[in-house]
Design a protein around this motif. Structure first.
Motif, PDB file in Angstrom:
ATOM      1  N   MET A 149      11.550 -22.256 -13.379  1.00 17.12           N
ATOM      2  CA  MET A 149      12.918 -21.837 -13.312  1.00 17.12           C
ATOM      3  C   MET A 149      13.696 -22.608 -12.251  1.00 17.12           C
ATOM      4  N   LEU A 150      13.034 -22.901 -11.127  1.00 15.04           N
ATOM      5  CA  LEU A 150      13.716 -23.645 -10.069  1.00 15.04           C
ATOM      6  C   LEU A 150      14.100 -25.047 -10.519  1.00 15.04           C
ATOM      7  N   ASP A 151      13.347 -25.607 -11.448  1.00 15.79           N
ATOM      8  CA  ASP A 151      13.677 -26.937 -11.964  1.00 15.79           C
ATOM      9  C   ASP A 151      15.009 -26.931 -12.711  1.00 15.79           C
ATOM     10  N   LEU A 152      15.402 -25.800 -13.238  1.00 22.47           N
ATOM     11  CA  LEU A 152      16.664 -25.687 -13.987  1.00 22.47           C
ATOM     12  C   LEU A 152      17.874 -25.471 -13.096  1.00 22.47           C
ATOM     13  N   LEU A 153      17.655 -25.144 -11.833  1.00 24.01           N
ATOM     14  CA  LEU A 153      18.760 -24.803 -10.942  1.00 24.01           C
ATOM     15  C   LEU A 153      19.817 -25.906 -10.806  1.00 24.01           C
ATOM     16  N   PRO A 154      19.442 -27.179 -10.604  1.00 19.41           N
ATOM     17  CA  PRO A 154      20.490 -28.215 -10.513  1.00 19.41           C
ATOM     18  C   PRO A 154      21.362 -28.295 -11.780  1.00 19.41           C
ATOM     19  N   ASP A 155      20.736 -28.197 -12.957  1.00 14.30           N
ATOM     20  CA  ASP A 155      21.511 -28.240 -14.204  1.00 14.30           C
ATOM     21  C   ASP A 155      22.394 -27.016 -14.349  1.00 14.30           C
ATOM     22  N   TRP A 156      21.891 -25.873 -13.913  1.00 13.77           N
ATOM     23  CA  TRP A 156      22.661 -24.639 -13.997  1.00 13.77           C
ATOM     24  C   TRP A 156      23.884 -24.699 -13.085  1.00 13.77           C
ATOM     25  N   ILE A 157      23.704 -25.269 -11.895  1.00 16.24           N
ATOM     26  CA  ILE A 157      24.841 -25.423 -10.976  1.00 16.24           C
ATOM     27  C   ILE A 157      25.912 -26.307 -11.599  1.00 16.24           C
ATOM     28  N   SER A 158      25.490 -27.413 -12.188  1.00 14.77           N
ATOM     29  CA  SER A 158      26.448 -28.315 -12.842  1.00 14.77           C
ATOM     30  C   SER A 158      27.161 -27.614 -13.993  1.00 14.77           C
ATOM     31  N   TRP A 159      26.421 -26.874 -14.783  1.00 10.32           N
ATOM     32  CA  TRP A 159      26.994 -26.163 -15.923  1.00 10.32           C
ATOM     33  C   TRP A 159      28.026 -25.136 -15.459  1.00 10.32           C
ATOM     34  N   ALA A 195      19.780 -27.306  -4.191  1.00  2.90           N
ATOM     35  CA  ALA A 195      19.182 -26.734  -5.399  1.00  2.90           C
ATOM     36  C   ALA A 195      17.889 -27.451  -5.760  1.00  2.90           C
ATOM     37  N   SER A 196      17.765 -28.690  -5.301  1.00  6.83           N
ATOM     38  CA  SER A 196      16.551 -29.470  -5.552  1.00  6.83           C
ATOM     39  C   SER A 196      15.511 -29.280  -4.456  1.00  6.83           C
ATOM     40  N   GLY A 197      15.798 -28.422  -3.491  1.00  9.90           N
ATOM     41  CA  GLY A 197      14.821 -28.111  -2.460  1.00  9.90           C
ATOM     42  C   GLY A 197      14.952 -28.879  -1.169  1.00  9.90           C
ATOM     43  N   GLU A 198      16.007 -29.681  -1.037  1.00  9.01           N
ATOM     44  CA  GLU A 198      16.211 -30.417   0.207  1.00  9.01           C
ATOM     45  C   GLU A 198      16.854 -29.499   1.242  1.00  9.01           C
ATOM     46  N   PRO A 199      16.466 -29.609   2.509  1.00  7.92           N
ATOM     47  CA  PRO A 199      17.057 -28.740   3.531  1.00  7.92           C
ATOM     48  C   PRO A 199      18.496 -29.140   3.836  1.00  7.92           C
ATOM     49  N   TYR A 200      19.257 -28.196   4.336  1.00  7.26           N
ATOM     50  CA  TYR A 200      20.621 -28.458   4.753  1.00  7.26           C
ATOM     51  C   TYR A 200      20.579 -29.429   5.926  1.00  7.26           C
ATOM     52  N   PRO A 201      21.355 -30.516   5.919  1.00  9.42           N
ATOM     53  CA  PRO A 201      21.285 -31.520   6.985  1.00  9.42           C
ATOM     54  C   PRO A 201      21.535 -30.929   8.372  1.00  9.42           C
TER      55      PRO A 201
END
Length: 53
Positions: free
Chosen positions: A1-11, A30-36
């Motif tokens: 489900m987490l793999d779909l998060l970037p596409d869901w945000i765009s949608w 959404a891809s798991g990178e930390p906030y800078p």
């Protein structure tokens, strides 16, 4: 489900009129990178960091 998060945000951004720049800023997190600049010990995200947009 987490793999779909970037596409869901765009949608969702397309449908609710979110500005492109704002939507693009969400994608790394959404891809798991930390906030800078908000990493705690051992280079992991600081769960207690306050983020205000």
């Amino acid at each position: 489900m987490l793999d779909l998060l970037p596409d869901w945000i765009s949608w969702l951004a397309e449908r609710n009129g979110t500005p492109a720049g704002l939507a693009e800023r969400c994608l790394p997190y959404a891809s798991g990178e930390p906030y800078p600049g908000l990493t705690g010990a051992r280079h992991r995200p600081d769960q207690h960091a306050r983020v205000a947009e």
